[in-house]
Scaffold this motif. Sequence first.
Motif, PDB file in Angstrom:
ATOM      1  N   SER A  53       0.429  45.069  78.897  1.00 52.15           N
ATOM      2  CA  SER A  53       0.022  43.817  78.343  1.00 52.15           C
ATOM      3  C   SER A  53       1.035  42.727  78.710  1.00 52.15           C
ATOM      4  O   SER A  53       2.006  43.095  79.706  1.00 52.15           O
ATOM      5  CB  SER A  53       0.095  43.785  76.802  1.00 52.15           C
ATOM      6  OG  SER A  53       1.566  43.779  76.315  1.00 52.15           O
ATOM      7  N   GLY A  54       0.533  41.320  78.597  1.00 49.67           N
ATOM      8  CA  GLY A  54       1.357  40.356  79.148  1.00 49.67           C
ATOM      9  C   GLY A  54       2.803  40.271  78.245  1.00 49.67           C
ATOM     10  O   GLY A  54       3.830  39.959  78.884  1.00 49.67           O
ATOM     11  N   THR A  55       2.531  40.862  76.967  1.00 46.21           N
ATOM     12  CA  THR A  55       3.738  40.803  75.996  1.00 46.21           C
ATOM     13  C   THR A  55       4.639  41.990  76.490  1.00 46.21           C
ATOM     14  O   THR A  55       6.029  41.497  76.581  1.00 46.21           O
ATOM     15  CB  THR A  55       3.350  41.231  74.717  1.00 46.21           C
ATOM     16  OG1 THR A  55       2.169  40.244  74.156  1.00 46.21           O
ATOM     17  CG2 THR A  55       4.395  41.220  73.652  1.00 46.21           C
ATOM     18  N   SER A  79       3.253  27.554  72.168  1.00 43.76           N
ATOM     19  CA  SER A  79       2.714  28.878  72.879  1.00 43.76           C
ATOM     20  C   SER A  79       2.490  29.791  71.767  1.00 43.76           C
ATOM     21  O   SER A  79       2.776  29.812  70.636  1.00 43.76           O
ATOM     22  CB  SER A  79       3.965  29.325  73.789  1.00 43.76           C
ATOM     23  OG  SER A  79       3.321  30.232  74.628  1.00 43.76           O
ATOM     24  N   PHE A  80       1.987  30.826  72.398  1.00 39.70           N
ATOM     25  CA  PHE A  80       1.543  32.153  71.674  1.00 39.70           C
ATOM     26  C   PHE A  80       3.258  32.653  71.315  1.00 39.70           C
ATOM     27  O   PHE A  80       4.086  32.560  72.189  1.00 39.70           O
ATOM     28  CB  PHE A  80       0.932  33.014  72.383  1.00 39.70           C
ATOM     29  CG  PHE A  80       0.381  34.199  71.602  1.00 39.70           C
ATOM     30  CD1 PHE A  80       0.000  34.213  70.481  1.00 39.70           C
ATOM     31  CD2 PHE A  80       0.830  35.532  71.961  1.00 39.70           C
ATOM     32  CE1 PHE A  80      -0.497  35.571  69.776  1.00 39.70           C
ATOM     33  CE2 PHE A  80       0.425  36.855  71.526  1.00 39.70           C
ATOM     34  CZ  PHE A  80      -0.295  36.538  70.485  1.00 39.70           C
ATOM     35  N   ALA A  82       4.624  35.575  71.298  1.00 39.96           N
ATOM     36  CA  ALA A  82       4.951  36.569  72.413  1.00 39.96           C
ATOM     37  C   ALA A  82       6.166  35.777  73.400  1.00 39.96           C
ATOM     38  O   ALA A  82       6.938  36.430  73.649  1.00 39.96           O
ATOM     39  CB  ALA A  82       3.855  37.270  73.145  1.00 39.96           C
ATOM     40  N   SER A  83       6.031  34.488  73.863  1.00 39.43           N
ATOM     41  CA  SER A  83       6.736  33.770  74.501  1.00 39.43           C
ATOM     42  C   SER A  83       8.215  33.878  74.112  1.00 39.43           C
ATOM     43  O   SER A  83       9.154  33.669  74.844  1.00 39.43           O
ATOM     44  CB  SER A  83       6.319  32.308  74.831  1.00 39.43           C
ATOM     45  OG  SER A  83       4.986  32.292  75.368  1.00 39.43           O
ATOM     46  N   ASP A 157       5.899  32.080  81.976  1.00 32.06           N
ATOM     47  CA  ASP A 157       4.844  32.764  81.214  1.00 32.06           C
ATOM     48  C   ASP A 157       3.586  32.045  81.796  1.00 32.06           C
ATOM     49  O   ASP A 157       3.414  30.943  81.137  1.00 32.06           O
ATOM     50  CB  ASP A 157       5.196  32.738  79.806  1.00 32.06           C
ATOM     51  CG  ASP A 157       3.939  33.022  78.977  1.00 32.06           C
ATOM     52  OD1 ASP A 157       2.911  33.363  79.590  1.00 32.06           O
ATOM     53  OD2 ASP A 157       4.066  33.475  77.553  1.00 32.06           O
ATOM     54  N   ALA A 159       0.393  33.612  81.599  1.00 29.27           N
ATOM     55  CA  ALA A 159      -0.482  34.091  80.795  1.00 29.27           C
ATOM     56  C   ALA A 159      -1.823  33.301  80.771  1.00 29.27           C
ATOM     57  O   ALA A 159      -2.980  33.694  80.944  1.00 29.27           O
ATOM     58  CB  ALA A 159      -0.219  34.279  79.491  1.00 29.27           C
ATOM     59  N   SER A 184      -1.260  37.697  81.915  1.00 28.07           N
ATOM     60  CA  SER A 184      -1.869  38.611  81.009  1.00 28.07           C
ATOM     61  C   SER A 184      -3.288  38.695  81.460  1.00 28.07           C
ATOM     62  O   SER A 184      -3.821  37.873  81.990  1.00 28.07           O
ATOM     63  CB  SER A 184      -1.659  37.803  79.565  1.00 28.07           C
ATOM     64  OG  SER A 184      -2.754  38.260  78.833  1.00 28.07           O
ATOM     65  N   PHE A 185      -3.802  39.970  81.103  1.00 22.12           N
ATOM     66  CA  PHE A 185      -5.133  40.085  81.363  1.00 22.12           C
ATOM     67  C   PHE A 185      -6.189  40.496  80.047  1.00 22.12           C
ATOM     68  O   PHE A 185      -6.955  41.105  80.378  1.00 22.12           O
ATOM     69  CB  PHE A 185      -5.416  41.381  82.537  1.00 22.12           C
ATOM     70  CG  PHE A 185      -4.582  41.160  83.689  1.00 22.12           C
ATOM     71  CD1 PHE A 185      -4.583  40.088  84.581  1.00 22.12           C
ATOM     72  CD2 PHE A 185      -3.463  42.041  83.978  1.00 22.12           C
ATOM     73  CE1 PHE A 185      -3.592  39.869  85.606  1.00 22.12           C
ATOM     74  CE2 PHE A 185      -2.376  41.830  85.158  1.00 22.12           C
ATOM     75  CZ  PHE A 185      -2.739  40.847  85.901  1.00 22.12           C
ATOM     76  N   GLY A 196      -3.646  44.100  79.380  1.00 22.52           N
ATOM     77  CA  GLY A 196      -3.041  44.514  80.652  1.00 22.52           C
ATOM     78  C   GLY A 196      -2.163  43.082  81.160  1.00 22.52           C
ATOM     79  O   GLY A 196      -2.442  42.200  80.488  1.00 22.52           O
ATOM     80  N   TYR A 326      -1.511  25.614  69.833  1.00 28.33           N
ATOM     81  CA  TYR A 326      -0.947  26.508  68.986  1.00 28.33           C
ATOM     82  C   TYR A 326      -0.269  25.995  67.817  1.00 28.33           C
ATOM     83  O   TYR A 326       0.402  24.870  67.770  1.00 28.33           O
ATOM     84  CB  TYR A 326       0.052  27.356  69.704  1.00 28.33           C
ATOM     85  CG  TYR A 326      -0.439  28.312  70.698  1.00 28.33           C
ATOM     86  CD1 TYR A 326      -1.072  29.664  70.669  1.00 28.33           C
ATOM     87  CD2 TYR A 326      -0.364  27.897  72.276  1.00 28.33           C
ATOM     88  CE1 TYR A 326      -1.449  30.311  71.601  1.00 28.33           C
ATOM     89  CE2 TYR A 326      -0.819  28.797  73.200  1.00 28.33           C
ATOM     90  CZ  TYR A 326      -1.389  29.778  72.820  1.00 28.33           C
ATOM     91  OH  TYR A 326      -2.239  30.650  73.902  1.00 28.33           O
TER      92      TYR A 326
HETATM   93  C1  LIG Z   1      -1.775  35.821  75.668  1.00 27.18           C
HETATM   94  C2  LIG Z   1      -0.672  35.330  75.833  1.00 27.18           C
HETATM   95  C3  LIG Z   1       0.669  36.246  76.006  1.00 27.18           C
HETATM   96  C4  LIG Z   1       0.394  37.580  75.720  1.00 27.18           C
HETATM   97  O1  LIG Z   1      -0.242  38.456  76.509  1.00 27.18           O
HETATM   98  P1  LIG Z   1      -0.934  39.642  76.065  1.00 27.18           P
HETATM   99  O2  LIG Z   1      -1.511  40.253  77.181  1.00 27.18           O
HETATM  100  O3  LIG Z   1      -1.876  39.407  75.034  1.00 27.18           O
HETATM  101  O4  LIG Z   1       0.142  40.594  75.522  1.00 27.18           O
HETATM  102  C5  LIG Z   1       1.696  35.689  76.225  1.00 27.18           C
HETATM  103  N1  LIG Z   1       1.959  34.296  76.209  1.00 27.18           N
HETATM  104  C6  LIG Z   1       0.918  33.339  76.042  1.00 27.18           C
HETATM  105  C7  LIG Z   1       1.219  32.158  76.480  1.00 27.18           C
HETATM  106  C8  LIG Z   1      -0.171  34.158  75.938  1.00 27.18           C
HETATM  107  O5  LIG Z   1      -1.155  32.990  76.074  1.00 27.18           O
END
Ligand SMILES: *Cc1c(COP(=O)(O)O)cnc(C)c1O
Length: 381
Positions: A53-55, A79-80, A82-83, A157, A159, A184-185, A196, A326
Motif C-alpha cells: 500500500s501507499g501507507t 492530506s490523507f 496516512a501522510s 507523498d 499518492a 499509491s495504487f 499497492g 481533506y
Molecule cells: C491514498 C493516499 C495515501 C495512502 O495510500 P494507500 O495506498 O491507500 O495506503 C497516502 N497519502 C495520500 C495523500 C493519499 O491520497
Amino acid sequence: MIPYGSHTLSEEDIDAVTEVLKHEFLTQGKQVPAFEQALCQYTGADFAVACNSGTSGLHIACLAAGVGASDVVWTVPNSFAASANCARYCGAKIDFVDIDPRTRNICTSALVDKLYLAAAENKLPKAIIVVHFAGISCDMAAISAITEPFGITLIEDAAHALGAKDALGNTVGAGKYSAMTVLSFHPVKSITSAEGGAVLTNDEELASLLKRYASHGITRETAMLGDAHAEEPWLYAQCELGFNYRLSDVHAALGRSQLKHLDGFVARRYELATIYDQALAGLPVIRPVLDPNSAWHLYVIELTAHDRKQVFNALRERGIGVNVHYIPIHLHPYYQQLGFKPGQFPNAENYYRCALTLPLFPTLSADNQMEVIKQLSEVLS
Ligand SMILES: *Cc1c(COP(=O)(O)O)cnc(C)c1O
C-alpha cells in the motif's frame, strides 16, 4: 450515483491478472521486479521498491530516513491521515506546515519561517513529507533549496501525482529534489493494483534498506552475508526489524498492465478538468489552478457564497457523488489528543470549510459530466 473517483480496467488488465494465476508464483515471482522496473522507466527513478500500500510505502520511507522516537517529522494538514500516521508508526512526533491557499500544497514561506524558528530552538525535523495535492506537484526545486542547508530528508507523498510533472517539467518520481517518492495504487489513484504502493529513490543504499524493511528486514544478498554464504547457501539474515509489506505478483501484474495506460488516463482527466474549468467560470466558486502538468487526481472547487454542507447534501440527493478532501489531519480526534487544536493551521482549515470534490475519473462520460455541471449550477442558483 456518479462517484467522485473510479478505477478504469481493460480486458488486457484482467488477462494480465489471470495469466499470473495460471503460473507458479503468486508472490515473490517475476511480476514484482518487472513492475518495479516499469515504474523506474516511466518516472526516471533509479530504484523502485513495490509494497502492499501507499501507507506501508510511507512507513518504510520514514524508517529508511532513520526516523525514530526522538525525532520530529513535518507534513501538511491538507492530506490523507496516512501522510502523518507514518511518522507516528516510527514513534516520532508529528507537526504540520500550513498550505498555500492557491496551490493547496505546502506553503514555502510558512516552511521557511517554521524552519528558522525550529533551528533556533534546536527542534529541526528529521524529515519533511510534502504532498502533491490533487496531482499538482509542489515546487520541489524551491522546497529542496530551503531544506537542504538544514540536512533534512525530503520525502514526496505522490499518492495523487503519478503521471504529473513539476513546473520545470521534471516527472514526479524522478527524485531530482528529494530522497524518496511514495506512490499509491489504490483504485481511485492514477493507476491501480487493487491495493499497492511503491517507494522510488535514486540512492542504492536507501533502495536496499527499503527492500529489507518491506520484507521482514531480511536479506539474502551475498554482499551482506559475507563469505559464509558460498558454503551455506541456505543462509539469510535479518538485519532490521522489518515487516511483510510485500506486493503480490497478482497485484503487480495488474499495476504493470495499468501503467501502460497511465498517460491516456491523465490526458483524459485533464480534458475533463478543462471542461469543468470553462463550464464553472461563471459560478460563485474558486476553481483549481488549471495546471497542464497535474495528474488531475481530484477536481476540488471552493464555494465562495454557499454553505458547503447544504450544497454537499443537495448534490448527493441529486445523484452526484461529491466528496470532501481533506478534513485537516490535525483536527482528527487522534491528533487533537496529541495536543493539536482548531485554528493552528488557518489556511488548511479555511480551505476545508469550503472545499467540494467533483467527480473526475477517466471513464466519466461527457453526459455524466454535463449532469454534474447542470446539477451544481442549479444548486448554486
Ligand atoms: C491514498 C493516499 C495515501 C495512502 O495510500 P494507500 O495506498 O491507500 O495506503 C497516502 N497519502 C495520500 C495523500 C493519499 O491520497
